[in-house]
Scaffold this motif. Structure first.
Motif, mmCIF file in Angstrom:
data_model
loop_
_atom_site.group_PDB
_atom_site.id
_atom_site.type_symbol
_atom_site.label_atom_id
_atom_site.label_comp_id
_atom_site.label_asym_id
_atom_site.label_seq_id
_atom_site.Cartn_x
_atom_site.Cartn_y
_atom_site.Cartn_z
ATOM 1 N N THR B 214 0.720 -1.130 0.200
ATOM 2 C CA THR B 214 0.151 0.145 -0.251
ATOM 3 C C THR B 214 0.963 1.134 -0.312
ATOM 4 O OG1 THR B 214 -0.019 0.628 2.250
ATOM 5 C CG2 THR B 214 -1.502 -1.310 1.285
ATOM 6 N N GLU B 215 -0.003 2.614 -0.779
ATOM 7 C CA GLU B 215 1.128 3.362 -0.247
ATOM 8 C C GLU B 215 0.841 3.591 1.524
ATOM 9 O OE1 GLU B 215 -1.773 6.093 -0.976
ATOM 10 O OE2 GLU B 215 -3.859 5.075 -0.203
ATOM 11 N N PRO B 216 2.115 4.858 1.949
ATOM 12 C CA PRO B 216 2.409 4.705 3.170
ATOM 13 C C PRO B 216 1.630 5.732 4.482
ATOM 14 C CG PRO B 216 3.467 6.043 2.037
ATOM 15 C CD PRO B 216 3.062 6.069 1.312
ATOM 16 N N ASN B 245 3.943 2.209 4.728
ATOM 17 C CA ASN B 245 3.852 1.139 3.567
ATOM 18 C C ASN B 245 2.839 -0.162 4.753
ATOM 19 O OD1 ASN B 245 6.441 2.798 2.770
ATOM 20 N ND2 ASN B 245 5.057 2.308 0.318
ATOM 21 N N ILE B 248 1.823 -7.070 2.107
ATOM 22 C CA ILE B 248 0.605 -8.078 1.296
ATOM 23 C C ILE B 248 0.986 -8.996 1.239
ATOM 24 C CG2 ILE B 248 -1.763 -8.777 1.850
ATOM 25 C CD1 ILE B 248 -2.368 -5.767 1.626
ATOM 26 N N LEU B 270 -4.350 -10.442 -6.533
ATOM 27 C CA LEU B 270 -4.716 -8.772 -5.368
ATOM 28 C C LEU B 270 -6.089 -8.665 -4.665
ATOM 29 C CD1 LEU B 270 -3.062 -6.476 -4.258
ATOM 30 C CD2 LEU B 270 -3.906 -5.013 -6.111
ATOM 31 N N LEU B 274 -7.636 -9.247 -1.443
ATOM 32 C CA LEU B 274 -8.065 -7.342 0.040
ATOM 33 C C LEU B 274 -9.036 -8.019 0.113
ATOM 34 C CD1 LEU B 274 -7.795 -4.624 -3.542
ATOM 35 C CD2 LEU B 274 -6.099 -5.204 -1.549
ATOM 36 N N THR B 285 -9.645 -0.139 5.419
ATOM 37 C CA THR B 285 -9.790 -0.098 4.065
ATOM 38 C C THR B 285 -9.174 0.907 3.092
ATOM 39 O OG1 THR B 285 -11.792 1.379 4.730
ATOM 40 C CG2 THR B 285 -12.075 -1.049 4.522
ATOM 41 N N ASN B 286 -9.888 2.162 3.057
ATOM 42 C CA ASN B 286 -9.947 3.632 2.480
ATOM 43 C C ASN B 286 -7.898 3.967 1.907
ATOM 44 O OD1 ASN B 286 -10.482 4.410 0.376
ATOM 45 N ND2 ASN B 286 -10.732 6.012 1.960
ATOM 46 N N LEU B 287 -7.043 3.026 1.714
ATOM 47 C CA LEU B 287 -6.052 3.075 1.082
ATOM 48 C C LEU B 287 -5.770 2.371 0.022
ATOM 49 C CD1 LEU B 287 -3.626 1.448 4.589
ATOM 50 C CD2 LEU B 287 -4.356 3.477 4.001
ATOM 51 N N ASN B 288 -4.541 2.897 -0.804
ATOM 52 C CA ASN B 288 -4.323 2.160 -1.987
ATOM 53 C C ASN B 288 -3.284 1.475 -1.835
ATOM 54 O OD1 ASN B 288 -6.208 3.978 -3.305
ATOM 55 N ND2 ASN B 288 -4.929 5.898 -2.551
ATOM 56 N N ILE B 289 -3.688 0.493 -2.600
ATOM 57 C CA ILE B 289 -2.542 -0.359 -3.544
ATOM 58 C C ILE B 289 -1.571 0.038 -4.326
ATOM 59 C CG2 ILE B 289 -1.486 -3.221 -4.214
ATOM 60 C CD1 ILE B 289 -3.314 -3.339 -1.408
ATOM 61 N N ILE B 290 -0.253 0.098 -4.475
ATOM 62 C CA ILE B 290 0.439 0.844 -5.556
ATOM 63 C C ILE B 290 1.254 0.466 -6.417
ATOM 64 C CG2 ILE B 290 0.526 3.588 -4.268
ATOM 65 C CD1 ILE B 290 3.811 2.609 -3.288
ATOM 66 N N ARG B 291 1.940 -1.197 -5.331
ATOM 67 C CA ARG B 291 2.864 -1.349 -6.391
ATOM 68 C C ARG B 291 2.743 -3.008 -6.029
ATOM 69 N NH1 ARG B 291 7.411 -3.133 -4.942
ATOM 70 N NH2 ARG B 291 7.123 -1.129 -2.983
ATOM 71 N N THR B 292 2.879 -4.573 -7.408
ATOM 72 C CA THR B 292 2.788 -5.894 -6.714
ATOM 73 C C THR B 292 4.088 -6.309 -7.660
ATOM 74 O OG1 THR B 292 1.425 -5.743 -8.840
ATOM 75 C CG2 THR B 292 0.413 -5.700 -7.130
#
Lengths: 474, 369
Positions: B214-216, B245, B248, B270, B274, B285-292
């Motif tokens: 996730t974003e930090p 960050n 997961i 993903l 989630l 909940t209200n976070l963003n995934i930025i990378r996999t």
């Protein structure tokens, strides 16, 4: 894999997906519809038009001349074409394609996830600003040129009261003059390219005399309005602090003098870079483009990538502008039709190829006239931030090279975090590569390019998969 | 494993050449979740894990590098009441005594870990376990090995290993040849290819782990959380790093592309993660995934590694196939292999990991060919 059987498919059964509803995507859809195909057109934006011909939000009603200036006729024509196509294509706006596997796109729209199957995929994903960092560019009030333009076009707001435009390339002058026209106060236009470069590029720029003349006119307008325009500057640093943001910029002029310009906002950019992440995730080959000093998708002149069934068109393949994107979109549609063993007009093919060749020559002229200031990266002070998302400095990135032996972009990313944040390297990886190359003492081509990773843009953890039969209300 | 072994072999004064086909730590060591976890391991592996843990704590002094190791605690949670009994049984074994495990359930569980969802029924808390940064670990060991006098060659692919007379002859694709009295094969997912050259094939399979981040956000979730379950789709784990960050992993694997040596993250993984995250920590909940990302890991049918001397060739040793849990073991494996190769024995029990346990498979393969 489904995409390898294009020629066996009837055009009615072939699932063609276009990503991006800008000039390339629109013209591509138009040509496919004319050939009896009903493509799915996915677009991240709420309205069609792409960046240059971005349509204002519903409820805004500025006329074409105000919004698009000299490009009003082209914008109107493209929008009218799109409106005519609406019933003949499966248009899904506000839909981000965030990842893919062979034959399937992963999309998110308003927090809901869905997959879209494809036999042929045409990426018309456009471009974003190409940024070279400068000390202080993380301060509030610094925008990319494209961002400054969107603020004006989509929201009719200026990024500040007293704005400096810093960088190089045609967009620098275009956005500055759009701001001038909108009544903003322009503190200065600071171009890193010296004037002699433009003179040397004239033979190539004369490939499109009309566009060249329009560019000269923009400059003349700025000068008539007494906007200070400086060529050949060397950016030193952006002035300001974390609490109140930018208050000015310090550059060295071509004559070697120190120049400080006060401002409360600054737009920064050096031409554009193609958006290639989806193509990268699809496994398409890239190659280093010497003229622009960046990695581009390896396509043929009609947009066939190295992966069967995957095509790319417009600025996502190489930066040639909106006019070229319209031709490229049509050519790519023809490539798909040819690959499906469908007839295409050889006259039309030749016409669009010729037009593109002219624009290619002009684009070479632009790279000559407004070169990417690679040397700035090597000269960045250690304290300057390279990666704004992760706040990693040039010094930290250099340490990954000198102390940890990383002379390749992905290694240096692993050790330093440059390119690892929210933007996924879209705004820092090209400059980062230059910093690495300078620190390692090698050509930038040799340090490679940052590999793409999903999601293409940040994806909310609230994203839930649509159950079969569920539809998203748009 | 290779980088750590090279480092510790130098500590024993051995002359060492470390050959890596691509770059150090690229496939499994550098892309895993970063768990420095002992609890939940096969009991016969805890001695090795404890030995490795002691080294983890000393790493900054040993290799003069910061791998972002934090003893944050590790919480192994379950969704079913009967699984609590299994966690208790594990905690009660003499082998697990050093871990100081504590079982939580009911109200106490949700008071201590208020962010866990109502479906979580119990958990086993290991206060000393933690996490580190896998991107940094293997390259740091390789640099330390080099500083200590090892020769480290990257982008140097081994094409064959032969024993001629009393010596091994290792040839590489760039035309080099190395001679040595001992060879240690730590080639991960490619280890089986080399062991098979010596008549010791093993039923190794490759899998691509599925990781996202996730974003930090503010640093509040200091404990690593992992789900204990027999349902693979429920197997989720996450940790937050001090930068903020949240990393997961779990829920599924992909099949790596061994021809091109790339493991792709499947975007659908993903969505599964989630879904399970919403169940495990409903408020996050209200976070963003930025990378996999993914990588290439190797697994054996009993989920145990191959570690120890060859059963057939004197001077040949193996350490590969760590079945998704090699990161914590790395320093310990390096130390034990170096001890074994330098002194002929080790005090740490590695008997369960011998390649000989697949002797039947070798026989089957021999008959089939």
């Amino acid at each position: 894999m489904a995409t390898a059987r294009l020629k066996d498919l009837h055009k009615e059964a072939c699932r063609v997906v276009i990503v991006g509803a800008g000039p390339a995507g629109t013209r591509c859809a138009e040509a496919l519809v004319a050939a009896g195909i009903r493509p799915i057109l996915l677009d991240e934006n709420r309205r069609d038009g792409g960046q240059i011909y971005r349509r204002q939000p519903e409820g805004f009603s500025r006329d074409y001349a105000t919004l698009y200036g000299s490009e009003a006729d082209k914008a109107r024509a493209l929008h009218q074409t799109f409106d005519r196509l609406r019933g003949q294509i499966d248009y899904r706006p506000d839909t981000l394609v965030w990842g893919l596997t062979p034959g399937q796109l992963c999309c998110v729209s308003q927090g809901s996830h869905s997959t879209v199957e494809y036999d042929a995929l045409i990426l018309c994903t456009g471009a974003t600003d190409r940024i070279m960092p400068i000390e202080g560019w993380q301060l509030a009030g610094i925008y990319s040129l494209g961002g400054a333009q969107i603020a004006l076009k989509a929201q009719a707001v200026s990024i500040g009261r007293r704005v400096v435009f810093l960088g190089s390339g045609p967009l620098l002058y275009l956005v500055a003059s759009q701001y001038l026209k909108a009544g903003a106060k322009i503190a200065a236009v600071l171009d890193t390219s010296p004037l002699r470069r433009r003179i040397a590029a004239l033979p190539n720029l004369l490939a499109r005399p009309g566009v060249l003349f329009a560019g000269i006119k923009l400059l003349a307008q700025l000068q008539r309005a007494k906007v200070p325009v400086h060529f050949g500057v060397e950016p030193q640093r952006i002035l300001g602090d974390a609490s109140s943001g930018v208050c000015g910029v310090h550059v060295r002029t071509a004559a070697g003098d120190d120049l400080q310009v006060e401002c409360d906002a600054l737009a920064l950019g050096y031409h554009l870079r193609p958006e290639t992440q989806l193509a990268d995730l699809a496994g398409c080959r890239m190659r280093f483009h010497q003229v622009s000093q960046q990695w581009l998708l390896d396509t043929d002149e009609q947009g066939r990538t190295s992966v069967k069934g995957v095509y790319a068109s417009g600025d996502s393949t190489r930066i040639r502008g909106a006019d070229a994107a319209e031709h490229a979109g049509r050519l790519t549609a023809m490539a798909l039709l040819q690959d499906m063993r469908q007839p295409v007009s050889s006259e039309a093919l030749a016409l669009h190829r010729r037009a593109l060749a002219v624009m290619e020559q002009f684009s070479q002229g632009l790279y000559q006239a407004f070169p990417w200031p690679a040397a700035q990266a090597g000269a960045l002070p250690d304290e300057a931030i390279v990666c704004r998302c992760e706040m990693i400095s040039a010094g930290e990135l250099r340490a990954a090279v000198s102390e940890k032996g990383a002379s390749e972009v992905n290694r240096a990313k692993a050790f330093s975090r440059v390119g690892m944040g929210r933007c996924q390297g879209r705004y820092c990886s090209q400059a980062g590569a230059e910093v690495i190359a300078a620190a390692a003492g090698v050509d930038v081509e040799l340090v490679g390019r940052q590999r793409g990773q999903a999601p293409v843009k940040p994806l909310s953890m609230l994203t839930e998969e649509l159950k079969p039969g569920e539809e998203v209300a748009l | 494993m290779g980088a750590a072994s090279a480092f510790f072999l130098r500590q024993h004064g051995r002359s060492v050449v470390l050959l890596e086909r691509d770059v150090i730590g690229q496939y499994a060591s550098g892309v895993n979740f970063g768990n420095v976890r002992r609890q939940g391991r096969f009991l016969g592996q805890l001695e090795l894990a404890n030995h490795s843990f002691a080294l983890w704590k000393r790493l900054p002094q040993l290799i003069d590098d910061d791998l972002e190791f934090i003893t944050s605690g590790h919480m192994r949670v379950c969704y079913r009441e009967d699984e609590i009994a299994e966690l208790e049984a594990y905690a009660a074994t003499p082998e697990a005594r050093e871990l100081d495990l504590r079982i939580y359930s009911g109200r106490e569980l949700h008071t201590r870990f208020p962010f866990l969802g109502p479906e979580v029924k119990g958990g086993s808390y290991a206060p000393h376990d933690g996490h580190a940064n896998p991107r940094l670990a293997a390259p740091a060991f390789a640099r330390a090995a080099r500083r200590a006098g090892a020769i480290v060659e990257e982008r140097c692919e081994v094409t064959s290993v032969e024993k001629v007379g009393g010596q091994f002859r290792v040839t590489t694709s760039n035309g080099r040849e190395y001679r040595a009295e001992q060879v240690l094969i730590t080639a991960g997912a490619w280890g089986e290819k080399l062991s098979a050259q010596f008549g010791e094939p093993v039923p190794l399979i490759t899998k691509g782990p599925q990781m996202s981040v996730t974003e930090p956000v503010p640093y509040v979730l200091k404990t690593v959380i992992g789900v204990y379950t027999k349902m693979p789709e429920e197997e989720l784990y996450f940790r937050q790093i001090p930068r903020g960050n949240i990393i997961i992993g779990g829920c599924s694997h992909t099949k790596p592309d061994m021809l091109n040596r790339r493991a792709h993250f499947d975007p659908r993984s993903l969505l599964k993660q989630l879904q399970q995250m919403r169940r495990l920590v409903p408020d996050m909940t209200n976070l963003n995934i930025i990378r996999t990302w993914s990588g290439i890991e190797s697994y054996l049918p009993d989920s145990l590694p191959i570690m120890g001397p060859s059963g057939k060739v004197e001077g040949l040793y193996y350490a590969f196939g760590f079945s998704g849990h090699g990161f914590q073991l790395g320093p310990g494996v390096g130390d034990v292999m170096a001890e074994l190769m330098s002194t002929g024995g080790t005090n740490t029990s590695i008997a369960p990991f011998g390649i000989g346990r697949f002797a039947d498979y070798t026989e089957q393969q021999r008959r089939a060919s």
